[in-house]
Design an enzyme around this catalytic site. Sequence first.
Site, PDB file in Angstrom:
ATOM      1  N   ASP A  22       0.847  -1.191   0.000  1.00 17.93           N
ATOM      2  CA  ASP A  22       0.000   0.000   0.000  1.00 17.93           C
ATOM      3  C   ASP A  22       0.889   1.250   0.000  1.00 17.93           C
ATOM      4  O   ASP A  22       1.758   1.383   0.861  1.00 17.93           O
ATOM      5  CB  ASP A  22      -0.887  -0.028   1.247  1.00 17.93           C
ATOM      6  CG  ASP A  22      -1.781   1.195   1.340  1.00 17.93           C
ATOM      7  OD1 ASP A  22      -1.932   1.897   0.313  1.00 17.93           O
ATOM      8  OD2 ASP A  22      -2.318   1.454   2.429  1.00 17.93           O
ATOM      9  N   ASN A  24      -0.581   4.536  -0.281  1.00 17.52           N
ATOM     10  CA  ASN A  24      -1.282   5.767   0.131  1.00 17.52           C
ATOM     11  C   ASN A  24      -2.028   5.635   1.453  1.00 17.52           C
ATOM     12  O   ASN A  24      -2.811   6.513   1.815  1.00 17.52           O
ATOM     13  CB  ASN A  24      -2.257   6.227  -0.970  1.00 17.52           C
ATOM     14  CG  ASN A  24      -3.472   5.322  -1.084  1.00 17.52           C
ATOM     15  OD1 ASN A  24      -3.445   4.200  -0.577  1.00 17.52           O
ATOM     16  ND2 ASN A  24      -4.528   5.801  -1.717  1.00 17.52           N
ATOM     17  N   ASP A  26      -4.438   3.642   2.483  1.00 13.25           N
ATOM     18  CA  ASP A  26      -5.862   3.290   2.582  1.00 13.25           C
ATOM     19  C   ASP A  26      -6.065   1.809   2.894  1.00 13.25           C
ATOM     20  O   ASP A  26      -7.198   1.326   2.937  1.00 13.25           O
ATOM     21  CB  ASP A  26      -6.628   3.684   1.308  1.00 13.25           C
ATOM     22  CG  ASP A  26      -6.228   2.830   0.106  1.00 13.25           C
ATOM     23  OD1 ASP A  26      -5.284   2.026   0.229  1.00 13.25           O
ATOM     24  OD2 ASP A  26      -6.864   2.972  -0.955  1.00 13.25           O
ATOM     25  N   ASP A  30      -1.416  -0.950  -3.979  1.00 20.01           N
ATOM     26  CA  ASP A  30      -1.664  -0.079  -5.133  1.00 20.01           C
ATOM     27  C   ASP A  30      -0.383   0.117  -5.935  1.00 20.01           C
ATOM     28  O   ASP A  30       0.672  -0.413  -5.589  1.00 20.01           O
ATOM     29  CB  ASP A  30      -2.244   1.265  -4.664  1.00 20.01           C
ATOM     30  CG  ASP A  30      -1.380   1.915  -3.600  1.00 20.01           C
ATOM     31  OD1 ASP A  30      -0.146   1.851  -3.719  1.00 20.01           O
ATOM     32  OD2 ASP A  30      -1.943   2.458  -2.621  1.00 20.01           O
ATOM     33  N   ASP A  99      -3.222  -8.700 -17.198  1.00 17.93           N
ATOM     34  CA  ASP A  99      -4.153  -9.816 -17.215  1.00 17.93           C
ATOM     35  C   ASP A  99      -5.271  -9.464 -18.193  1.00 17.93           C
ATOM     36  O   ASP A  99      -5.874  -8.394 -18.089  1.00 17.93           O
ATOM     37  CB  ASP A  99      -4.735 -10.020 -15.802  1.00 17.93           C
ATOM     38  CG  ASP A  99      -4.838 -11.484 -15.435  1.00 17.93           C
ATOM     39  OD1 ASP A  99      -5.447 -12.236 -16.213  1.00 17.93           O
ATOM     40  OD2 ASP A  99      -4.320 -11.871 -14.372  1.00 17.93           O
ATOM     41  N   ASP A 200      -6.678 -14.916 -18.991  1.00 14.45           N
ATOM     42  CA  ASP A 200      -7.476 -15.608 -17.975  1.00 14.45           C
ATOM     43  C   ASP A 200      -8.438 -16.618 -18.600  1.00 14.45           C
ATOM     44  O   ASP A 200      -9.198 -16.265 -19.519  1.00 14.45           O
ATOM     45  CB  ASP A 200      -8.282 -14.542 -17.217  1.00 14.45           C
ATOM     46  CG  ASP A 200      -9.008 -15.094 -16.019  1.00 14.45           C
ATOM     47  OD1 ASP A 200      -8.342 -15.479 -15.048  1.00 14.45           O
ATOM     48  OD2 ASP A 200     -10.262 -15.139 -16.056  1.00 14.45           O
ATOM     49  N   GLU A 254      -3.993 -19.158 -19.710  1.00 15.25           N
ATOM     50  CA  GLU A 254      -4.363 -20.068 -18.624  1.00 15.25           C
ATOM     51  C   GLU A 254      -5.174 -21.220 -19.211  1.00 15.25           C
ATOM     52  O   GLU A 254      -6.178 -20.986 -19.905  1.00 15.25           O
ATOM     53  CB  GLU A 254      -5.200 -19.323 -17.576  1.00 15.25           C
ATOM     54  CG  GLU A 254      -5.423 -20.165 -16.335  1.00 15.25           C
ATOM     55  CD  GLU A 254      -6.421 -19.561 -15.351  1.00 15.25           C
ATOM     56  OE1 GLU A 254      -6.363 -19.931 -14.178  1.00 15.25           O
ATOM     57  OE2 GLU A 254      -7.270 -18.746 -15.767  1.00 15.25           O
ATOM     58  N   HIS A 327      -2.021 -16.672  -7.330  1.00  8.04           N
ATOM     59  CA  HIS A 327      -3.067 -16.174  -6.434  1.00  8.04           C
ATOM     60  C   HIS A 327      -4.259 -17.131  -6.327  1.00  8.04           C
ATOM     61  O   HIS A 327      -5.215 -16.825  -5.619  1.00  8.04           O
ATOM     62  CB  HIS A 327      -3.561 -14.819  -6.957  1.00  8.04           C
ATOM     63  CG  HIS A 327      -4.190 -14.965  -8.315  1.00  8.04           C
ATOM     64  ND1 HIS A 327      -3.466 -15.339  -9.430  1.00  8.04           N
ATOM     65  CD2 HIS A 327      -5.473 -14.845  -8.732  1.00  8.04           C
ATOM     66  CE1 HIS A 327      -4.272 -15.418 -10.466  1.00  8.04           C
ATOM     67  NE2 HIS A 327      -5.507 -15.129 -10.067  1.00  8.04           N
ATOM     68  N   ASP A 328      -4.229 -18.243  -7.035  1.00 10.43           N
ATOM     69  CA  ASP A 328      -5.367 -19.166  -7.036  1.00 10.43           C
ATOM     70  C   ASP A 328      -5.147 -20.434  -6.213  1.00 10.43           C
ATOM     71  O   ASP A 328      -6.019 -21.308  -6.200  1.00 10.43           O
ATOM     72  CB  ASP A 328      -5.696 -19.587  -8.480  1.00 10.43           C
ATOM     73  CG  ASP A 328      -6.415 -18.485  -9.240  1.00 10.43           C
ATOM     74  OD1 ASP A 328      -7.071 -17.649  -8.596  1.00 10.43           O
ATOM     75  OD2 ASP A 328      -6.321 -18.466 -10.477  1.00 10.43           O
TER      76      ASP A 328
END
Length: 550
Positions: A22, A24, A26, A30, A99, A200, A254, A327-328
């Site tokens: 991160d 910023n 929040d 990002d 992606d 994807d 993929e 990430h899967d």
Amino acid sequence: MEHTQWYKGRVFYQIWPRSFKDGNGDGMGDLWGVYEKLDYIKSLGVGGIWFSPLYPSPGVDCGYDISDYMDIAPEYGGMEAFEKVLEGAHARDIKVIMDLVVNHTSSQHEWFQKSRRRIEPYTDYYIWRPARPGGGLPNNWDSLFEGKAWQFDELRGEYYLHLFAVEQPDLNMDNPLVREEVKKILRFWLDKGVDGFREDVITFISKTEGLPDDRLMPASRGLLLYNNGPHLLEYLTEFYDGALADYDCMTLAEGPMINVKKALRYIEEKPGKVIDMIIQFECMSADCIATDYIHTPFSLRRLKRAWTKWQKGLAGKAWNMLYLENHDHPRVISRYGSEKYRVLSGKTLAAAYLFQQGTPFVYQGQEIGMTNWYPADPEMYEDVQTRWQYLHKATKRSPDKRLKRLWDASRDSARTPVQWTDGPKAGFTEGEPWFYLNENYKEVNVAAAEADPDSLLHFYRRAIALRQSLPAVRSGSYRAFDAFSGKRCVYAREGEGQRLLVVCAFSEAEQRFRAPAGFDLSAAKLVLQNYSDAPQGKLRPYECRVYLWA
Ligand code: NOJ
């Protein structure tokens, strides 16, 4: 334009932006955070970044539900921040791939909103069907995330197909206008300077004509009728000829359930090749059957079988994409290695895949040995697939067993924020993180790994530098030994006047080891290892060694 195949000489790093860094305050990762960390990424020896989706999205599937393909989400910094990152990456000789998610859009996408209202030319942008006579769903297909694959839309008075979440309607790729849109998207980003795409579930875009009922599969019904469908090659060729051919770019498709033979249709290096590399899933199935949710004990033999199949199957014909994590899937040390021997097993896993032929991808946090996350309460999971698996699947099991199933299988384990320091919020953010941190961040973090010369992080740097320096890794032959051993992975790479022997132990117990015939270890140089010495005749827990004859 000539395609120089630059990807063959690079290692990639995958960023799942919400949880990387991160910038910023929040609480959400990002592009400002990415910008800060470009030198860190470069320091790994990496020459490419794959960004999971950065586009505007309602976030039902963490960005894989896109509402605008030609912009960058404001929470990630918008287009301005993206251009800065792209420039910063290129200045460091790091390529950037995006992606491309075009099997489906978000239901908030303008196209879908117009399609529901039958506003031209969007009426047939999606796969709409009336109810069957008598009122049933249009066919018996299952969604891969939640329930059946059809949702009734009141406004249009018809059902639409969604192979993933309800909010991810499938595009109708049989419509030439939709294919034009895809080419526009490709050109938009390539003109902006990006270097390629990870595509994807691209093998799902052509559905069997007539959308017949699936009479074969007991679960995930429909998969055989939309995966590698009838017009897939034709559509990929259209994307290639109509956009990709004009740029020196790369594509990575993929391909769930794909095998070598089918993959070669798209990636074989001969005229008509439309894709550069495939993400195959066989190397993700050494502790499960077809999906992470059907868990089985880890089998090294199965893993080696998959690796050998792809190394041999593509040799001289096509190029492999190599990975252990994304990430899967849950974290690889927790799956295929050992949390008890976290660093040693992380190193063995790294050596086992990094010296194969192909382009390796490292997923954020993999390089410091992040492990699975074990929340006490199923409500803490965020992922749409995970939540459905808990609530609607296996409901006859006890709550404990159901929770344990998520610990083994949930992809949220790979989505906790990257652990940068042992300070507040693991140095990920100065605000409140959008998601839970893995509790082990005090011990497992980048700062600690930087300070320890024996860390997994430094090992990754050494292994990547070594791989990049050895022509045999790029172009040598591959020979696997001890195929039946469930405790070690041994392979050789030979070519360009070099011989390399990679030896990796996958066991908590010491084992005996003799080099394969013809490999005289006393004449070799030990160029990489995860212990400080190398006694002959045995391998210690999760020991790995790379020998070189040159
Ligand atoms: C594959 C992506 O990697 C995954 O994260 C996503 O949920 C599905 N495709 C649907 O887009």
